[in-house]
Design a protein around this motif. Structure first.
Motif, PDB file in Angstrom:
ATOM      1  N   VAL A  88      36.494  13.000  44.670  1.00  0.00           N
ATOM      2  CA  VAL A  88      36.248  14.318  45.250  1.00  0.00           C
ATOM      3  C   VAL A  88      36.287  15.379  44.164  1.00  0.00           C
ATOM      4  N   ARG A  89      35.314  16.286  44.205  1.00  0.00           N
ATOM      5  CA  ARG A  89      35.372  17.468  43.342  1.00  0.00           C
ATOM      6  C   ARG A  89      36.189  18.521  44.076  1.00  0.00           C
ATOM      7  N   ILE A  90      37.129  19.133  43.374  1.00  0.00           N
ATOM      8  CA  ILE A  90      37.968  20.162  43.973  1.00  0.00           C
ATOM      9  C   ILE A  90      37.524  21.528  43.484  1.00  0.00           C
ATOM     10  N   VAL A  91      37.348  22.439  44.419  1.00  0.00           N
ATOM     11  CA  VAL A  91      37.145  23.851  44.118  1.00  0.00           C
ATOM     12  C   VAL A  91      38.306  24.557  44.799  1.00  0.00           C
ATOM     13  N   ALA A  92      39.008  25.384  44.051  1.00  0.00           N
ATOM     14  CA  ALA A  92      40.179  26.073  44.596  1.00  0.00           C
ATOM     15  C   ALA A  92      40.038  27.573  44.397  1.00  0.00           C
ATOM     16  N   ALA A  93      40.611  28.331  45.309  1.00  0.00           N
ATOM     17  CA  ALA A  93      40.569  29.786  45.214  1.00  0.00           C
ATOM     18  C   ALA A  93      41.925  30.351  45.613  1.00  0.00           C
ATOM     19  N   SER A  94      42.197  31.525  45.071  1.00  0.00           N
ATOM     20  CA  SER A  94      43.434  32.222  45.405  1.00  0.00           C
ATOM     21  C   SER A  94      43.204  33.711  45.257  1.00  0.00           C
ATOM     22  N   ASN A  95      43.894  34.486  46.083  1.00  0.00           N
ATOM     23  CA  ASN A  95      43.824  35.937  45.930  1.00  0.00           C
ATOM     24  C   ASN A  95      44.948  36.433  45.021  1.00  0.00           C
ATOM     25  N   GLN A  96      45.719  35.502  44.469  1.00  0.00           N
ATOM     26  CA  GLN A  96      46.811  35.842  43.560  1.00  0.00           C
ATOM     27  C   GLN A  96      46.480  35.311  42.169  1.00  0.00           C
ATOM     28  N   ASP A 110      51.286  22.033  35.488  1.00  0.00           N
ATOM     29  CA  ASP A 110      50.350  20.928  35.283  1.00  0.00           C
ATOM     30  C   ASP A 110      49.198  20.961  36.288  1.00  0.00           C
ATOM     31  N   LEU A 111      49.476  21.357  37.519  1.00  0.00           N
ATOM     32  CA  LEU A 111      48.405  21.480  38.513  1.00  0.00           C
ATOM     33  C   LEU A 111      47.475  22.633  38.135  1.00  0.00           C
ATOM     34  N   TYR A 112      48.053  23.739  37.699  1.00  0.00           N
ATOM     35  CA  TYR A 112      47.242  24.872  37.263  1.00  0.00           C
ATOM     36  C   TYR A 112      46.272  24.434  36.160  1.00  0.00           C
ATOM     37  N   HIS A 113      46.778  23.731  35.154  1.00  0.00           N
ATOM     38  CA  HIS A 113      45.913  23.317  34.049  1.00  0.00           C
ATOM     39  C   HIS A 113      44.865  22.300  34.505  1.00  0.00           C
ATOM     40  N   ARG A 114      45.207  21.482  35.473  1.00  0.00           N
ATOM     41  CA  ARG A 114      44.239  20.511  36.013  1.00  0.00           C
ATOM     42  C   ARG A 114      43.111  21.230  36.742  1.00  0.00           C
ATOM     43  N   LEU A 115      43.473  22.285  37.474  1.00  0.00           N
ATOM     44  CA  LEU A 115      42.477  23.039  38.248  1.00  0.00           C
ATOM     45  C   LEU A 115      41.681  24.025  37.394  1.00  0.00           C
ATOM     46  N   ALA A 116      42.266  24.466  36.287  1.00  0.00           N
ATOM     47  CA  ALA A 116      41.671  25.544  35.493  1.00  0.00           C
ATOM     48  C   ALA A 116      40.653  25.059  34.471  1.00  0.00           C
ATOM     49  N   GLN A 117      40.084  23.887  34.674  1.00  0.00           N
ATOM     50  CA  GLN A 117      39.084  23.381  33.738  1.00  0.00           C
ATOM     51  C   GLN A 117      37.883  24.319  33.665  1.00  0.00           C
ATOM     52  N   PHE A 118      37.526  24.892  34.787  1.00  0.00           N
ATOM     53  CA  PHE A 118      36.460  25.880  34.837  1.00  0.00           C
ATOM     54  C   PHE A 118      36.899  26.969  35.792  1.00  0.00           C
TER      55      PHE A 118
END
Length: 194
Positions: A88-96, A110-118
């Motif tokens: 699965v490709r994950i796209v995540a969003a936050s207002n913070q 570690d989750l932040y760095h995993r998600l912050a690839q782009f």
């Protein structure tokens, strides 16, 4: 992945204890009320995209489980004994600002760095005055396809700061059209809420 499923979950809209069962699914009898097995959204989105809106609302325990899945590890449905593997490709969003949450210890680094690839930063509407007319026209036509904005209405929209961003713009236009959207052909400044 364009032809594959696109599944979205608003992480802030569900109680904390339901998010895990929504994401990972559950087996019949896993908890009270689990009368049948249910695949999680990861399984539903397999080979496609899973959009996690307001990801910053996930608790730390669930963040750890999510990180394992993002790193390619299989998982078990709640109450299950068979490992589930998904792609699965994950796209995540936050207002913070997640960087601030990482510093505060409420979001896993570690989750932040995993998600912050782009990363894609979408500035607030007040910082994109040139986009306002196009967005406002699109929203107006969703509710009232034949209507248009008079110049005074567009000027009023441009002069407002929009602290609530596009949600506020949609709300303002919906209030404007509530009386009779079929009768509206042109929106004037006097039609807009104060």
């Amino acid at each position: 992945r364009a032809e594959k499923p696109f599944v979205d979950l608003n992480c802030a809209a569900l109680p904390e204890h339901l998010v895990e069962s929504e994401l990972f699914g559950y087996e019949k009898g896993a908890f009270s009320g689990a009368d049948s097995s249910k695949p999680g959204l990861f399984e539903v989105a397999d080979k496609g995209t899973l959009f996690l809106d307001e990801i910053s609302e996930l608790d730390l325990k669930l963040q750890a489980k999510l990180l394992r899945v993002l790193d390619g590890a299989g998982y078990f449905r709640l109450g299950g004994s068979r490992k589930v593997d998904v792609d699965v490709r994950i796209v995540a969003a936050s207002n913070q600002k997640i960087e601030l949450l990482v510093a505060a210890g409420t979001f896993r680094k570690d989750l932040y760095h995993r998600l912050a690839q782009f990363q894609l930063h979408v500035p607030p509407l007040r910082e994109r005055p040139d986009d306002l007319a196009g967005i406002a026209d699109e929203v107006l036509h969703q509710y009232c396809p034949k209507a248009r904005f008079a110049p005074d209405a567009m000027a009023a929209l441009r002069n407002y700061d929009w602290p609530g961003n596009i949600r506020e713009l949609k709300n303002v236009l919906l209030k404007t059209l509530l009386v009779d959207p079929n009768a509206v052909t042109e929106v004037h400044a006097c039609d807009l809420p104060a």
